[in-house]
Design a protein around this motif. Structure first.
Motif, PDB file in Angstrom:
ATOM      1  N   SER A 297       0.658  -0.965  -0.231  1.00  6.76           N
ATOM      2  CA  SER A 297       0.178   0.032   0.042  1.00  6.76           C
ATOM      3  C   SER A 297       1.053   1.126   0.302  1.00  6.76           C
ATOM      4  CB  SER A 297      -0.860  -0.112   1.167  1.00  6.76           C
ATOM      5  OG  SER A 297      -1.767  -1.108   1.052  1.00  6.76           O
ATOM      6  N   VAL A 298       1.788   0.600   0.850  1.00  2.00           N
ATOM      7  CA  VAL A 298       2.751   2.474   0.579  1.00  2.00           C
ATOM      8  C   VAL A 298       3.751   2.960   0.300  1.00  2.00           C
ATOM      9  CG1 VAL A 298       4.772   3.191   1.847  1.00  2.00           C
ATOM     10  CG2 VAL A 298       2.784   2.205   3.179  1.00  2.00           C
ATOM     11  N   LEU A 299       4.338   1.737  -1.013  1.00  4.54           N
ATOM     12  CA  LEU A 299       4.613   1.622  -2.622  1.00  4.54           C
ATOM     13  C   LEU A 299       3.750   1.725  -3.280  1.00  4.54           C
ATOM     14  CD1 LEU A 299       7.137  -1.396  -2.435  1.00  4.54           C
ATOM     15  CD2 LEU A 299       7.476   1.095  -2.105  1.00  4.54           C
ATOM     16  N   LEU A 300       2.160   1.166  -3.320  1.00  2.49           N
ATOM     17  CA  LEU A 300       1.363   1.597  -4.430  1.00  2.49           C
ATOM     18  C   LEU A 300       0.459   3.269  -4.547  1.00  2.49           C
ATOM     19  CD1 LEU A 300      -0.367   0.891  -6.608  1.00  2.49           C
ATOM     20  CD2 LEU A 300      -2.130   0.413  -4.837  1.00  2.49           C
ATOM     21  N   ILE A 301       1.077   3.582  -3.170  1.00  3.71           N
ATOM     22  CA  ILE A 301       0.682   5.232  -3.041  1.00  3.71           C
ATOM     23  C   ILE A 301       1.625   6.224  -3.308  1.00  3.71           C
ATOM     24  CG2 ILE A 301       0.344   7.325  -0.882  1.00  3.71           C
ATOM     25  CD1 ILE A 301      -1.384   5.345   0.487  1.00  3.71           C
ATOM     26  N   GLY A 302       2.586   5.991  -3.831  1.00 12.95           N
ATOM     27  CA  GLY A 302       3.856   6.844  -3.979  1.00 12.95           C
ATOM     28  C   GLY A 302       3.644   6.709  -5.780  1.00 12.95           C
ATOM     29  N   VAL A 303       3.647   5.177  -6.568  1.00 13.90           N
ATOM     30  CA  VAL A 303       2.822   5.123  -7.289  1.00 13.90           C
ATOM     31  C   VAL A 303       1.882   5.818  -8.019  1.00 13.90           C
ATOM     32  CG1 VAL A 303       2.409   3.923  -9.486  1.00 13.90           C
ATOM     33  CG2 VAL A 303       4.383   2.714  -7.576  1.00 13.90           C
ATOM     34  N   ILE A 304       1.014   6.013  -7.395  1.00 14.69           N
ATOM     35  CA  ILE A 304      -0.001   7.025  -7.669  1.00 14.69           C
ATOM     36  C   ILE A 304       0.295   7.845  -7.544  1.00 14.69           C
ATOM     37  CG2 ILE A 304      -2.679   7.024  -6.635  1.00 14.69           C
ATOM     38  CD1 ILE A 304      -2.761   4.312  -5.586  1.00 14.69           C
ATOM     39  N   ALA A 305       0.933   8.646  -6.655  1.00 13.50           N
ATOM     40  CA  ALA A 305       1.197  10.179  -6.636  1.00 13.50           C
ATOM     41  C   ALA A 305       2.215  10.825  -7.572  1.00 13.50           C
ATOM     42  CB  ALA A 305       1.998  10.310  -5.575  1.00 13.50           C
ATOM     43  N   SER A 306       2.659   9.871  -7.863  1.00 12.38           N
ATOM     44  CA  SER A 306       3.449  10.373  -9.735  1.00 12.38           C
ATOM     45  C   SER A 306       2.631  10.224 -10.914  1.00 12.38           C
ATOM     46  CB  SER A 306       4.544   9.050  -9.930  1.00 12.38           C
ATOM     47  OG  SER A 306       4.172   8.154  -9.211  1.00 12.38           O
ATOM     48  N   VAL A 307       1.562   9.351 -10.974  1.00 11.44           N
ATOM     49  CA  VAL A 307       0.921   8.927 -11.572  1.00 11.44           C
ATOM     50  C   VAL A 307      -0.499  10.514 -11.678  1.00 11.44           C
ATOM     51  CG1 VAL A 307      -1.427   7.890 -13.171  1.00 11.44           C
ATOM     52  CG2 VAL A 307       1.088   6.428 -12.148  1.00 11.44           C
ATOM     53  N   VAL A 308      -0.848  10.323 -10.750  1.00 11.77           N
ATOM     54  CA  VAL A 308      -1.745  11.582 -10.874  1.00 11.77           C
ATOM     55  C   VAL A 308      -1.119  12.913 -10.706  1.00 11.77           C
ATOM     56  CG1 VAL A 308      -3.016  13.328  -8.740  1.00 11.77           C
ATOM     57  CG2 VAL A 308      -2.971  10.816  -9.153  1.00 11.77           C
ATOM     58  N   THR A 309       0.465  13.075 -10.277  1.00  8.67           N
ATOM     59  CA  THR A 309       0.877  14.673 -11.095  1.00  8.67           C
ATOM     60  C   THR A 309       0.984  14.567 -12.740  1.00  8.67           C
ATOM     61  OG1 THR A 309       2.214  14.368  -8.596  1.00  8.67           O
ATOM     62  CG2 THR A 309       2.740  15.986 -10.577  1.00  8.67           C
ATOM     63  N   GLY A 310       1.335  13.413 -12.966  1.00 13.57           N
ATOM     64  CA  GLY A 310       1.144  13.446 -14.709  1.00 13.57           C
ATOM     65  C   GLY A 310       0.514  14.083 -14.887  1.00 13.57           C
ATOM     66  N   ILE A 311      -0.777  12.955 -15.050  1.00 10.75           N
ATOM     67  CA  ILE A 311      -2.233  13.085 -15.538  1.00 10.75           C
ATOM     68  C   ILE A 311      -2.597  14.706 -15.543  1.00 10.75           C
ATOM     69  CG2 ILE A 311      -4.747  12.692 -15.557  1.00 10.75           C
ATOM     70  CD1 ILE A 311      -3.287   9.871 -15.145  1.00 10.75           C
ATOM     71  N   VAL A 312      -2.960  15.397 -14.388  1.00 13.50           N
ATOM     72  CA  VAL A 312      -3.020  16.573 -13.772  1.00 13.50           C
ATOM     73  C   VAL A 312      -2.499  17.137 -14.447  1.00 13.50           C
ATOM     74  CG1 VAL A 312      -3.689  18.190 -11.982  1.00 13.50           C
ATOM     75  CG2 VAL A 312      -4.267  15.800 -11.820  1.00 13.50           C
ATOM     76  N   SER A 313      -0.926  17.794 -14.590  1.00 10.42           N
ATOM     77  CA  SER A 313      -0.493  18.562 -14.912  1.00 10.42           C
ATOM     78  C   SER A 313      -1.158  18.291 -17.084  1.00 10.42           C
ATOM     79  CB  SER A 313       1.062  18.125 -14.833  1.00 10.42           C
ATOM     80  OG  SER A 313       1.433  16.902 -15.781  1.00 10.42           O
ATOM     81  N   ARG A 314      -0.858  17.696 -17.060  1.00 13.02           N
ATOM     82  CA  ARG A 314      -1.702  17.059 -18.391  1.00 13.02           C
ATOM     83  C   ARG A 314      -3.154  17.879 -19.013  1.00 13.02           C
ATOM     84  NH1 ARG A 314      -0.191  13.899 -23.172  1.00 13.02           N
ATOM     85  NH2 ARG A 314      -1.951  13.918 -24.314  1.00 13.02           N
ATOM     86  N   LEU A 315      -3.613  17.133 -18.373  1.00 16.56           N
ATOM     87  CA  LEU A 315      -4.949  18.083 -18.156  1.00 16.56           C
ATOM     88  C   LEU A 315      -5.345  19.359 -18.166  1.00 16.56           C
ATOM     89  CD1 LEU A 315      -7.241  14.877 -16.293  1.00 16.56           C
ATOM     90  CD2 LEU A 315      -7.087  15.546 -18.793  1.00 16.56           C
ATOM     91  N   THR A 316      -4.110  20.155 -17.041  1.00 15.08           N
ATOM     92  CA  THR A 316      -4.115  21.451 -16.986  1.00 15.08           C
ATOM     93  C   THR A 316      -3.596  22.011 -17.758  1.00 15.08           C
ATOM     94  OG1 THR A 316      -3.724  20.850 -14.897  1.00 15.08           O
ATOM     95  CG2 THR A 316      -3.045  22.825 -14.976  1.00 15.08           C
ATOM     96  N   VAL A 317      -2.624  21.421 -18.985  1.00  8.79           N
ATOM     97  CA  VAL A 317      -1.917  22.007 -19.317  1.00  8.79           C
ATOM     98  C   VAL A 317      -3.086  22.248 -20.716  1.00  8.79           C
ATOM     99  CG1 VAL A 317       0.201  21.553 -21.481  1.00  8.79           C
ATOM    100  CG2 VAL A 317       0.448  21.372 -19.162  1.00  8.79           C
ATOM    101  N   ARG A 318      -3.793  20.993 -21.155  1.00  4.66           N
ATOM    102  CA  ARG A 318      -4.543  21.165 -22.223  1.00  4.66           C
ATOM    103  C   ARG A 318      -5.670  21.967 -22.367  1.00  4.66           C
ATOM    104  NH1 ARG A 318      -4.685  17.042 -26.023  1.00  4.66           N
ATOM    105  NH2 ARG A 318      -5.783  17.821 -27.139  1.00  4.66           N
ATOM    106  N   ARG A 319      -6.402  22.460 -20.854  1.00 11.94           N
ATOM    107  CA  ARG A 319      -7.197  23.209 -20.299  1.00 11.94           C
ATOM    108  C   ARG A 319      -7.338  24.795 -20.586  1.00 11.94           C
ATOM    109  NH1 ARG A 319     -12.448  22.838 -18.281  1.00 11.94           N
ATOM    110  NH2 ARG A 319     -12.829  24.921 -16.727  1.00 11.94           N
ATOM    111  N   PHE A 320      -5.218  24.736 -20.582  1.00 14.85           N
ATOM    112  CA  PHE A 320      -4.597  26.220 -20.380  1.00 14.85           C
ATOM    113  C   PHE A 320      -4.701  26.791 -21.629  1.00 14.85           C
ATOM    114  CE2 PHE A 320      -1.256  29.578 -20.590  1.00 14.85           C
ATOM    115  CZ  PHE A 320      -2.116  30.137 -19.452  1.00 14.85           C
ATOM    116  N   LEU A 321      -4.062  25.807 -22.528  1.00 15.41           N
ATOM    117  CA  LEU A 321      -4.597  25.744 -24.151  1.00 15.41           C
ATOM    118  C   LEU A 321      -5.001  26.201 -24.881  1.00 15.41           C
ATOM    119  CD1 LEU A 321      -0.720  24.071 -24.758  1.00 15.41           C
ATOM    120  CD2 LEU A 321      -0.705  26.149 -23.998  1.00 15.41           C
ATOM    121  N   ALA A 322      -6.956  25.195 -24.608  1.00 13.43           N
ATOM    122  CA  ALA A 322      -7.930  25.754 -25.456  1.00 13.43           C
ATOM    123  C   ALA A 322      -8.594  26.700 -25.152  1.00 13.43           C
ATOM    124  CB  ALA A 322      -8.644  24.645 -24.887  1.00 13.43           C
TER     125      ALA A 322
END
Length: 322
Positions: A297-322
């Motif tokens: 669970s601890v290791l999975l949370i670290g992976v989820i945090a990095s995945v959330v960071t990448g996905i949220v940044s991508r969605l934010t950029v697409r919304r900013f450029l729209a």
């Protein structure tokens, strides 16, 4: 007549402007989103702290769930017969009769009769020590350890106690305590899962603000990329890769810190194990060993945090450029 032509010397080409004179975001081979800036390091630290808190919540929930399973297994393997004192009856004879009925019941592996002193000692956590309880009608207890083959049918024993010792003996299979214990453990685990979700949401919000700040600071670069033909997906992937690395760095640091905290807690618990406080802590939470599910669970949370960071940044950029 010989004409001698003198060629004018070719002037040297103008020296190229040093690359260091350009802004950081316009230097050759410079990343679109620099990861070594102060803002990037601050974001990685925030992600590490949030991951650490989420991992602590997940590990604590796993400790409580494991301890609750052990408690339920221990309590479910025992039932108790309570024999109340009654005027005009021999309490010791009633205790012996209840024990004989229990031993004759199939599925009962062993019995143990609590003496009068042991029964009075059970009341010390509520009444305190040093009291004379000889005048109080303290019930006597007989604990029954169930066989490992499976839970036996206790209805015949309950009926036999009601016939042989009416109004005196009662059988308690701890079903009420088991339900309360299960409810408490499930509630604690639910709170832990909710806290982990809130921490991940906070991580996403921090990434949103950091991404918008990076987009604002690299507006000229984004315009140049648009001018040379780069589409929004190319720019979003660049931001996603950089922020995913930041999230992975913070997630690894936070998960490692959480594992170190659990290891330190286990060491302290083992050091205090010899004292009364350590015994109580071990009885409640065990040896602070989270097991393989906790580590996963601890290791999975670290992976989820990095995945959330990448996905949220991508969605934010697409919304900013729209």
């Amino acid at each position: 007549m010989t004409v001698t032509s003198t060629s004018r010397p070719t002037p040297p080409p103008p020296a190229a402007a040093p690359q260091e004179a350009l802004p950081t975001t316009l230097r050759r081979n410079a990343p679109l989103v620099p990861t070594d800036s102060a803002a990037s390091r601050a974001l990685a630290a925030v992600i590490a702290i949030l991951t650490f808190l989420a991992a602590l919540c997940a590990g604590a929930a796993e400790i409580v769930a494991s301890s609750a399973d052990q408690w339920q297994g221990t309590v479910a393997q025992e039932v108790t017969i309570q024999i109340r004192p009654n005027p005009g009856r021999d309490l010791d004879a009633d205790v012996a009769k209840a024990e004989a009925l229990a031993k004759a019941t199939p599925g009962i592996a062993a019995t143990r009769v609590f003496s009068k002193a042991e029964a009075e000692r059970l009341l010390e956590p509520w009444l305190g020590s040093g009291l004379d309880l000889s005048d109080l009608p303290v019930p006597r207890l007989v604990t029954l350890r169930l066989a490992d083959a499976g839970p036996p049918d206790l209805k015949p024993l309950r009926a036999a106690l009601g016939e042989a010792l009416p109004g005196v003996a009662s059988l308690d299979d701890h079903a009420l305590w088991l339900r309360r214990l299960s409810t408490m453990a499930n509630a604690f685990v639910g709170v832990g899962v909710g806290l982990v979700a809130l921490v991940l949401v906070a991580t996403g919000l921090a990434v949103v603000f950091a991404t918008r700040g990076a987009m604002a600071g690299n507006r000229e670069v984004v315009e140049v990329l648009h001018f040379v033909g780069a589409d929004d997906d190319f720019i979003a992937r660049a931001f996603q890769r950089r922020f995913f690395r930041l999230g992975l760095r913070g997630g690894v640091i936070g998960s490692a810190a959480a594992l170190a905290a659990f290891a330190l807690a286990g060491f302290v618990a083992r050091a205090w194990q010899s004292g009364p406080a350590g015994e109580e802590i071990e009885a409640l939470f065990g040896a602070f060993h989270i097991g393989w599910r906790g580590y996963a669970s601890v290791l999975l949370i670290g992976v989820i945090a990095s995945v959330v960071t990448g996905i949220v940044s991508r969605l934010t950029v697409r919304r900013f450029l729209a």
